[in-house]
Design an enzyme around this catalytic site. Structure first.
Site, short mmCIF file in Angstrom:
data_model
loop_
_atom_site.label_atom_id
_atom_site.label_comp_id
_atom_site.label_asym_id
_atom_site.label_seq_id
_atom_site.Cartn_x
_atom_site.Cartn_y
_atom_site.Cartn_z
N SER A 61 -5.29 -9.88 7.95
CA SER A 61 -4.01 -10.40 8.42
C SER A 61 -2.95 -9.32 8.47
O SER A 61 -1.90 -9.51 9.07
CB SER A 61 -3.55 -11.54 7.51
OG SER A 61 -3.62 -11.13 6.17
N HIS A 106 -8.23 -12.10 14.43
CA HIS A 106 -7.35 -12.72 13.44
C HIS A 106 -7.20 -14.21 13.70
O HIS A 106 -6.58 -14.62 14.67
CB HIS A 106 -5.98 -12.02 13.43
CG HIS A 106 -5.08 -12.52 12.37
ND1 HIS A 106 -3.72 -12.64 12.53
CD2 HIS A 106 -5.33 -12.95 11.11
CE1 HIS A 106 -3.19 -13.12 11.42
NE2 HIS A 106 -4.14 -13.33 10.55
N GLU A 132 -6.01 -13.96 17.62
CA GLU A 132 -5.52 -12.64 18.05
C GLU A 132 -6.72 -11.69 18.11
O GLU A 132 -7.45 -11.56 17.12
CB GLU A 132 -4.47 -12.10 17.06
CG GLU A 132 -3.16 -12.87 17.12
CD GLU A 132 -2.12 -12.39 16.11
OE1 GLU A 132 -0.94 -12.31 16.47
OE2 GLU A 132 -2.49 -12.10 14.95
N ASN A 176 2.02 -12.55 12.46
CA ASN A 176 2.54 -12.25 11.12
C ASN A 176 3.76 -11.34 11.16
O ASN A 176 4.61 -11.38 10.28
CB ASN A 176 1.45 -11.67 10.22
CG ASN A 176 0.55 -12.76 9.67
OD1 ASN A 176 0.89 -13.93 9.71
ND2 ASN A 176 -0.61 -12.37 9.19
#
Ligand code: 3HC
Length: 294
Positions: free
Chosen positions: A119, A140, A152, A190
């Site tokens: 992450s 991800h 992702e 993120n």
């Protein structure tokens, strides 16, 4: 590249979900854990989800049995040797990931694509631990992987076009919305989500509102499915702090710095839902907000 078998490393929060959706998409899956207890827990979670899908009429019993039948659990890296794609979802610790890739690289067949579900760590740092940095990508997923629609797909400076395409095809067959992200710490989601979560803690520290008020406001005012404190507890305060620390280390910007309240709660072992206490206490029927008293 045609995928027939998917290897998954780790059957924890993310790994079990990735193994489940890959088997649901029709692939044979082998999922590896460090010991029998962790493996049984991960497979148990999958069986529970499948039983629930049947109960709710979303899946026929025969289909659920077929999905379960496609998933092989193992403690042995050797069983991943003939995988075409291997996705790691182990602990977010670079040292552990590098040790694992070094061992696995000699076992998994040539031409297979290796992927990390990190992450926040740079994908390239893992890619170069293998002899095939061109066949290495980031994939991800979001928690819970069975439900969250996004994937992702991360390209490093060494990733070749075919491996990137394999990542996209994998995600599309899983039914995910795939987005291309460069190998920049935090990728897209993120990078934006973590500063927001940290800022919610700062807002609380500054007395803008209570935990419940901030959560209720973001749910009703921004139409988020969970308020930031519920989401922090859901993701895990330890996980959030570790992501924030990595991002702060990379960018040196205040917006990525873990606020004191987060640091102290993690030191105290208040990790959120998984430990029974975070910004909420989960011991009763309904979660109750707890003043961290810091
Ligand atoms: N595993 C599998 N399925 C699950 C699940 C889980 N852990 N949690 C919920 N579901 C399923 C339920 O079975 C249910 O399906 P059904 O209606 O067909 O039975 C459906 O999801 C909805 O669940 P619920 O009715 O129990 O609850 P909600 O409607 O509140 O949805 C939620 C739960 C999907 C988790 C929703 O609250 C949500 O979207 N929250 C935000 C989650 C989020 O932002 N995740 C991203 C975190 S960031 C991240 O992962 C990045 C990482 O790098 C940190």
């Amino acid at each position: 590249m045609e995928i027939s078998k998917v290897g998954v490393l780790g059957a924890g929060l993310m790994g079990h979900g990735i193994a489940q959706i890959a088997a649901q998409a029709g692939w044979d899956v082998v999922v590896r854990e460090v010991d029998q207890e962790h493996l049984d827990r991960g497979i148990g979670r999958i069986e529970k989800q499948l039983a629930r899908a049947v109960e709710k009429g979303r899946m026929e019993q025969d289909d659920a049995d077929a999905v379960r039948g496609r998933i092989q659990g193992t403690l042995d890296y050797g069983d991943l040797g003939d995988s075409d794609l291997v996705v790691e979802a182990i602990t977010e610790d670079l040292g552990m990931k590098l040790d694992m890739w070094r061992e696995l690289d000699g076992i998994v067949k040539d031409g297979a694509v290796l992927a990390t579900n990190t992450s926040s760590l740079s994908v390239i740092d893992q890619a170069v631990a293998t002899k095939r940095p061109n066949r290495f990508i980031g994939l991800h997923f979001f928690n819970p992987p069975q439900v969250m629609p996004l994937l992702e797909v991360v390209q490093t400076v060494t990733t070749d076009e075919e491996s990137l395409k394999t990542g996209f095809e994998f995600g599309e067959k899983l039914g995910k919305l795939t987005v291309h992200a460069k190998d920049k710490t935090g990728f897209i989601v993120n990078r934006l989500l973590v500063p927001y979560l940290l800022d919610a803690i700062r807002a609380y520290e500054e007395g803008v509102g209570s935990i419940e008020q901030i959560d209720a406001a973001m749910k009703a005012g921004a139409n988020h499915p969970m308020g930031p404190f519920t989401l922090l507890d859901f993701v895990g305060l330890d996980t959030t702090k570790s992501i924030a620390d990595i991002m702060f280390d990379e960018y040196r910007e205040r917006r990525f710095a873990a606020p004191p309240t987060l640091r102290k709660m993690v030191s105290a072992g208040f990790y959120g839902r998984k430990s029974g206490r975070g910004f909420y206490d989960y011991s009763g029927e309904q979660p109750q907000a707890v003043d961290p008293g810091l």
